[in-house]
Every structure is written in C-alpha cells, then in structure tokens.
Scaffold this motif. Structure first.
Motif, PDB file in Angstrom:
ATOM      1  N   ALA A 322       3.076  52.073  29.984  1.00 29.67           N
ATOM      2  CA  ALA A 322       2.790  51.023  28.840  1.00 29.67           C
ATOM      3  C   ALA A 322       2.806  51.749  27.486  1.00 29.67           C
ATOM      4  O   ALA A 322       2.752  51.085  26.441  1.00 29.67           O
ATOM      5  N   TYR A 354       2.710  50.673  22.253  1.00 28.62           N
ATOM      6  CA  TYR A 354       2.046  50.018  23.606  1.00 28.62           C
ATOM      7  C   TYR A 354       2.338  48.784  23.894  1.00 28.62           C
ATOM      8  O   TYR A 354       2.666  47.759  23.065  1.00 28.62           O
ATOM      9  N   PHE A 355       3.064  48.656  25.051  1.00 30.98           N
ATOM     10  CA  PHE A 355       3.516  47.233  25.556  1.00 30.98           C
ATOM     11  C   PHE A 355       2.648  46.528  26.299  1.00 30.98           C
ATOM     12  O   PHE A 355       1.835  46.933  27.050  1.00 30.98           O
ATOM     13  N   LEU A 356       2.279  45.286  25.642  1.00 31.26           N
ATOM     14  CA  LEU A 356       1.441  44.337  26.285  1.00 31.26           C
ATOM     15  C   LEU A 356       2.128  43.684  27.373  1.00 31.26           C
ATOM     16  O   LEU A 356       1.276  43.098  28.229  1.00 31.26           O
ATOM     17  N   SER A 357       3.288  43.653  27.562  1.00 32.15           N
ATOM     18  CA  SER A 357       3.998  43.045  28.428  1.00 32.15           C
ATOM     19  C   SER A 357       5.579  43.547  28.386  1.00 32.15           C
ATOM     20  O   SER A 357       5.840  44.405  27.752  1.00 32.15           O
ATOM     21  N   THR A 360       6.737  41.903  25.084  1.00 36.75           N
ATOM     22  CA  THR A 360       5.777  42.071  23.869  1.00 36.75           C
ATOM     23  C   THR A 360       5.144  43.499  23.712  1.00 36.75           C
ATOM     24  O   THR A 360       4.492  44.053  24.617  1.00 36.75           O
ATOM     25  N   ASP A 361       5.379  44.156  22.416  1.00 32.61           N
ATOM     26  CA  ASP A 361       4.856  45.415  22.249  1.00 32.61           C
ATOM     27  C   ASP A 361       4.040  45.485  20.643  1.00 32.61           C
ATOM     28  O   ASP A 361       4.459  44.688  19.969  1.00 32.61           O
ATOM     29  N   VAL A 362       3.011  46.420  20.577  1.00 33.45           N
ATOM     30  CA  VAL A 362       2.518  46.431  19.346  1.00 33.45           C
ATOM     31  C   VAL A 362       2.625  48.076  18.979  1.00 33.45           C
ATOM     32  O   VAL A 362       2.637  48.794  19.947  1.00 33.45           O
ATOM     33  N   TYR A 363       2.962  48.343  17.592  1.00 34.30           N
ATOM     34  CA  TYR A 363       3.162  49.776  17.342  1.00 34.30           C
ATOM     35  C   TYR A 363       2.780  50.095  16.091  1.00 34.30           C
ATOM     36  O   TYR A 363       2.231  49.371  15.275  1.00 34.30           O
ATOM     37  N   ILE A 403       4.212  44.087  15.525  1.00 30.52           N
ATOM     38  CA  ILE A 403       4.308  43.580  16.946  1.00 30.52           C
ATOM     39  C   ILE A 403       5.623  43.174  16.742  1.00 30.52           C
ATOM     40  O   ILE A 403       6.318  42.602  16.060  1.00 30.52           O
ATOM     41  N   HIS A 405       8.654  41.004  19.683  1.00 30.83           N
ATOM     42  CA  HIS A 405       8.512  40.241  20.893  1.00 30.83           C
ATOM     43  C   HIS A 405      10.216  40.004  21.220  1.00 30.83           C
ATOM     44  O   HIS A 405      10.920  39.816  20.141  1.00 30.83           O
TER      45      HIS A 405
END
Length: 407
Positions: A322, A354-357, A360-363, A403, A405
């Motif tokens: 992740a 960082y992949f939340l799923s 979906t990721d935040v960076y 973020i 998606h």
C-alpha cells in the motif's frame, strides 16, 4: 477502474450472429492543495512581483494525473478482427471546466481495428515518445506533473496530443512492441506542411524495461503547440513575458523558439527492478530547427538551431503493497539560438503514495528547481516547475497533498 455500461445489443444493431460488443465507462478524479513560493503576481519596472501561492487544483496542475472520464469499446467483427474506439474527456475537478483548451474529448478520440497482427487507429492520439519513453520516468509513476521536465519540453507528460493522425501498434512479441504514427498536415498543394510523424519501441521482460521514441513536427508552432482549442500558435504579444502555466506558447523555457521550421524530440529510458526497488535512467534531446522561418513570430531575431539535453535518474521503493516512496533528479541544459548559452534547470523531487484501497490513494509530492543562464525569451532564466506559475527568481519550491480516485 472500469464499469460496464450496457451490452452493445442495447446500443447498436447486431449485423451478424457472432458479433458481440461492449462499452466501458472509466475515469479518474485527482484533486489536491498546492503550495508554491516565489510565484509571479505581476510586473514592475524593476522586475516581477511575487509571493506565496496556495490553491486547490486539479491533478493536471501538479497532481499525479489529470482528472478525466472516458468511454471505450470493442465489437467482434469475426475472423480474429474487432473494431475498437476510445473517447476520453479531460476536466478540472476543482471548478468543473474542460481541460485541453476546452476540447470535448481533448485527451484522446480515436477509432480503429485490432487483430493478432496489431491495431490501426485514427483520430487524436498520443505520440510514441509518450507511449514508450514517458512511462519509465518519475512523473507518471509517482511524481506527477510537478516532477516533469521543465515546461514539459519533451512532451513526456503529453501536454500535446496529435490531431488528424493514423497509428499502427504491433502486438507484443517476446516482450518487444513497436509503433508508428503519421499526422496529415491538411494543407492543399503541400503534403508535408504541418505534418507530424513519430516512431517508438519498447521492451519489457522480467526486471528490465526499455522504451524509446522519436517525434518530428513540421511548423510546430501550428501543428504541435496549436493542437488544443483556445491554445493556438504563439503571437508576438504572448512572447512578451514569462507567461503562465495555462499558456504553453508563452512558456519561457521554449516560447521564444516559435519560429522553428521543425521540432525534433528523441528520447530513451530504461528501468531495472531489484526486489521492492526500481531504478531508472532517461535521456531526451529536443531540437528547434531552422529558427527564423515563417512558422511563428521571431521577436528576438533568432536563427539556426536551439536544443535541450535532458537527463533524469529516478528510484522508487514499494515498502508495502500500500505504500510507495520515490525520488528523482532531473538536469536540463539548453543551447540557445545563434550559438549563445541557453538556460540550465536542475529539479529534485520526492514523493510518497499511500493506497487506501485498490482505487483510492492519498499522496504528497515536493519539488525544488534551480534555473540559471538565459531562457528562450532572451532574459535571465527563472525557475518554472511544470504546470505552476513561473518564479520571480532562479529558485522555486512546490508541495502538493492530494487524493485520487479511479472508477
């Protein structure tokens, strides 16, 4: 990332019992907060005024990917052949406006036929520098547009698509793929005027990946830089200042070379994976040939050829499934027209994703650029991080938290 909309039987009549079709809706929404220092806010008699800039921006302005939605589909034609198409719209998630100069399907729009022998497509498409060289750079993997080469001078972030083009892409054979593209200029009585052609090849096998591409654009001020609506060829007026992130024709990195008779980009990159780490190197050469032609304005009286050498080293570490970290350094050295020294740009980038799923990721991405020498507008070079407002000085820092998606 993809959703089936409906079986094609609901969309088009079947012409044969064996024909089957499908259409898929897909997309990306990327939005974040950008911080930029030394951003130009105006000009005085003594120089540019500047300040800190905070903004909520779409992924196409410093993010990992520009927001988009698209439709793609296939239809079985029998005998191993199928019809294929793709329509891809770019938009700005922060305000809902269209990207790519306001084009309805400004990212891509093409139709073609595919088989075991490869595929042939026609429409608005990516060139082969984008297809084979760009994927091995830091920017498309984790760095986004802020980590791209100055002003996207080698088009590795596909700022420019190729209109009126026909492309052939081979099947993959033993890890090897090649492609070629030709764009018709459409000028009566002059077949080559405003034409563009591009070739490229890639190899991927085990830990090793290699990609190379070449692009040649005749009268690039019109055929290449003028390929987006509302983003037409450079004029004397928009060569008068350092410009802005939304006006590539006034980009100080290369705007002064609008009178080039041809643009030539040659690029090669390679990457090698060792466990969770991947290391890459890349080189491109961008040349503005025969300056002083009638292709565009030439307020500085340039002649001859101007060019840029660009070299990048990059690395990424997949610490967990992740979490990814990346780092890169890019060096660009220009040679100005008439043999005088050009600008030099040095860019350092760091990123984390960082992949939340799965979708979906935040960076976050942070970059620092230093500029020196004389830019294409015949003035002291200022830092200009790709997609950002130019700096008032030779240095600039940009940071983004975003973020993304996919659907």
């Amino acid at each position: 990332m993809f959703k089936k909309l409906a079986p094609a039987a609901l969309l088009v009549p079947c012409l044969a019992a064996h024909a089957q079709s499908n259409v898929t809706l897909y997309g990306i929404v990327d939005i974040g907060i950008n911080y930029l220092n030394n951003a130009q806010t105006g000009r005085t008699a003594s120089g540019f005024k500047g300040g800190h800039q905070w903004a909520v921006m779409d992924g196409g302005t410093g993010g990992l990917q520009g927001s988009r939605w698209g439709l793609k589909g296939t239809e079985d034609l029998g005998g191993g052949y199928k019809a294929i198409f793709l329509l891809e719209n770019g938009f700005n998630a922060n305000n809902g406006t269209l990207g790519q100069g306001g084009a309805e399907f400004g990212r891509q729009s093409w139709v073609g036929v595919a088989s075991d022998y490869g595929k042939v497509t026609a429409g608005r498409q990516y060139d082969e520098v984008v297809d084979f060289y760009a994927p091995l750079l830091a920017a498309p993997q984790w760095g986004g547009y802020m980590a791209e080469h100055p002003g996207d001078l080698d088009n590795a972030s596909n700022t420019r698509r190729i209109n009126n083009s026909i492309k052939y892409t081979s099947p993959t054979m033993g890890g090897f793929t090649f492609a070629g593209l030709y764009s018709f200029g459409g000028v009566a009585g002059s077949f080559g005027t405003n034409s563009i052609w591009s070739v490229g090849a890639g190899y991927a096998n085990g830990p090793l990946s290699i990609g190379a591409g070449y692009l040649n654009a005749r009268n690039p001020n019109t055929s290449f830089y003028g390929s987006n609506p509302n983003g037409g060829p450079a004029t004397t007026n928009n060569l008068g200042s350092a410009g802005s992130a939304t006006s590539p024709q006034s980009n100080p990195v290369y705007a002064g070379f609008a009178s080039a008779k041809s643009l030539q980009i040659a690029a090669i990159a390679a990457a090698y994976a060792i466990g969770p780490a991947t290391f890459g190197v890349a080189y491109s050469n961008t040349r503005y040939q025969d300056l002083g032609s009638s292709s565009g304005p030439n307020p500085f009286g340039y002649t001859g050829t101007a060019y840029f050498h660009n070299a990048e080293v990059n690395a990424k570490w997949q610490l967990t499934p992740a979490l990814l970290f990346g780092a890169a350094f890019d060096y660009t050295k220009g040679r100005g027209a008439a043999g005088h020294d050009g600008a030099k740009y040095e860019l350092a980038s760091l990123g984390a994703d960082y992949f939340l799923s799965k979708r979906t990721d935040v960076y976050t991405v942070a970059v620092y650029e230093h500029a020196s020498g004389t830019d294409s507008l015949n003035q002291p070079a200022v830092a200009m991080i790709t997609g950002m407002t130019p700096s008032t000085t030779s240095n600039q820092v940009a940071v983004r938290v975003g973020i993304r998606h996919k659907f």
